[in-house]
Write an enzyme that holds these catalytic residues in place. Structure first.
Site, PDB file in Angstrom:
ATOM      1  NE  ARG A 105      -4.412  -1.392   0.251  1.00  0.00           N
ATOM      2  CZ  ARG A 105      -4.350  -2.705  -0.474  1.00  0.00           C
ATOM      3  NH1 ARG A 105      -3.348  -2.882  -1.470  1.00  0.00           N
ATOM      4  NH2 ARG A 105      -5.576  -3.206  -0.477  1.00  0.00           N
ATOM      5  CD  GLU A 115      -3.132   2.946  -5.010  1.00  0.00           C
ATOM      6  OE1 GLU A 115      -4.359   2.453  -5.482  1.00  0.00           O
ATOM      7  OE2 GLU A 115      -2.201   2.582  -4.608  1.00  0.00           O
ATOM      8  CG  HIS A 134      -3.588  -0.937  -6.683  1.00  0.00           C
ATOM      9  ND1 HIS A 134      -4.113  -0.259  -5.470  1.00  0.00           N
ATOM     10  CD2 HIS A 134      -3.402  -2.180  -6.239  1.00  0.00           C
ATOM     11  CE1 HIS A 134      -3.998  -1.419  -4.499  1.00  0.00           C
ATOM     12  NE2 HIS A 134      -3.586  -2.282  -5.156  1.00  0.00           N
TER      13      HIS A 134
HETATM   14  C1  DGY Z   1      -5.952  -6.267  -2.834  1.00  0.00           C
HETATM   15  O1  DGY Z   1      -6.830  -7.225  -2.960  1.00  0.00           O
HETATM   16  O2  DGY Z   1      -5.996  -5.608  -1.518  1.00  0.00           O
HETATM   17  C2  DGY Z   1      -5.052  -5.817  -3.949  1.00  0.00           C
HETATM   18  O3  DGY Z   1      -4.418  -4.662  -3.403  1.00  0.00           O
HETATM   19  C3  DGY Z   1      -6.054  -5.488  -5.046  1.00  0.00           C
HETATM   20  O4  DGY Z   1      -4.966  -5.393  -6.251  1.00  0.00           O
END
Ligand code: DGY
Length: 323
Positions: free
Chosen positions: A237, A266, A285
């Protein structure tokens, strides 16, 4: 009375039809805005939510008196107030396992792309600048045989490390709360304190979840400890990293390059210098974003919400104590 589901994620027709057999479904198809009046009106009636990318706040929960379960189409659950959900008896489910390999593929893509300067050099060809044989100015760095430092060694971290150790003969180091002897045996991985891992690694790859404890886990102090040849990869993240400190470290040459799938904001803040730096590969992402994996994640969420609303145990609850 049939229970009501608010669906705001990407579900295919087959998945929506399966939900509609048992429940009344309000389908807002990919709504990402919790202030949308339609979302709020549907929330007020919903027994279940299925979707992702909407931050669920206690204030929104006050407006959801019937809510029993949230099935997130994601493995990460930093968008949800877990303790508050548990206190209110609302189950939260996520989608682990089904995205592990695809997200690790993304991590390794970033390792390869940054080390071999794939995006920068593909753009060089596209611009028509390839007018003579390439030389040292276009050379990259080896990946095979190098040291891969994993910050976080859960399912996804281990899958990235497996690619490195078994596919590229990399030496794996990992920093996480407790040593993992089975993975040490399988991958020859060695446990390190964070500072030692930062100093030793050629590639530093972050896969920890975002929590109060991991917020800005990597900042100026940590970049200063890395090798100036180090390549930093983040598939976790954005807020695990102090993005200002990352930009400064790249600008000062404190680290060599970065491969980033996640950002503090984002979609990425349009004023961010990161996507314009030659030594940064920035992705929108895409960690789990393949047709196969996103379908499997949505299916897991459909299974979770169906089981939970029928009073059964879901496959992957985050807070099973909520009940
Ligand atoms: C999640 O599932 O948390 C991922 O970041 C999505 O790609």
């Amino acid at each position: 009375m049939r229970k009501r589901i608010l669906a705001y994620g990407r579900l295919n027709t087959h998945q929506l039809d399966a939900l509609k057999r048992d429940f009344d479904v309000i389908d807002l198809a990919r709504c990402a805005d919790s202030s949308d009046p339609t979302f709020r009106a549907a929330l007020a009636q919903a027994h279940g939510l299925i979707g992702s990318s909407v931050a669920i706040t206690p204030e929104l929960l006050d407006n959801a008196p019937h809510l029993e379960v949230i099935a997130s189409i994601s493995v990460g659950y930093d968008n949800y107030p877990v303790e508050e959900l548990t206190r209110r008896g609302i189950l939260l489910c996520n989608t682990p396992d089904v995205l592990t390999e695809t997200t690790a593929d993304t991590g390794f893509t970033l390792i390869m792309a940054t080390a071999r300067r794939v995006v920068e050099l593909a753009n060089y060809v596209k611009r028509g600048d390839w007018d003579t044989s390439i030389g040292p100015a276009q050379f990259g760095s080896d990946v095979h045989g190098k040291t891969l430092g994993m910050i976080g060694f859960g399912r996804i971290g281990a899958a990235v490390a497996r690619r490195g150790a078994l596919g590229f003969d990399m030496n794996v180091r990992y920093a996480c709360a407790s040593p993992k002897p089975a993975l040490e045996k399988e991958l020859g991985a060695e446990h390190r304190q964070l500072d030692d891992l930062l100093a030793e690694s050629d590639f530093v790859c972050v896969t920890v979840p975002l929590t109060k404890e991991t917020h800005h886990l990597i900042g100026g102090r940590e970049f200063a400890k890395m090798k100036s040849s180090a390549i930093f990869i983040n598939i976790a993240r954005g807020k695990v990293v102090d993005e200002g400190a990352l930009i400064a470290a790249l600008e000062k040459g404190e680290i060599h390059a970065a491969g980033l799938d996640v950002f503090a904001q984002e979609p990425l803040d349009p004023t961010s210098p990161l996507p314009h730096m030659d030594n940064v590969v920035a992705l929108p992402h895409i960690g789990s974003a393949t047709h196969e994996t996103r379908t499997a994640m949505a299916q897991r969420a459909v299974d979770n919400i169906t089981l939970a609303l029928k009073g059964k145990s879901p496959i992957s609850p985050v807070n099973p104590d909520a009940r």
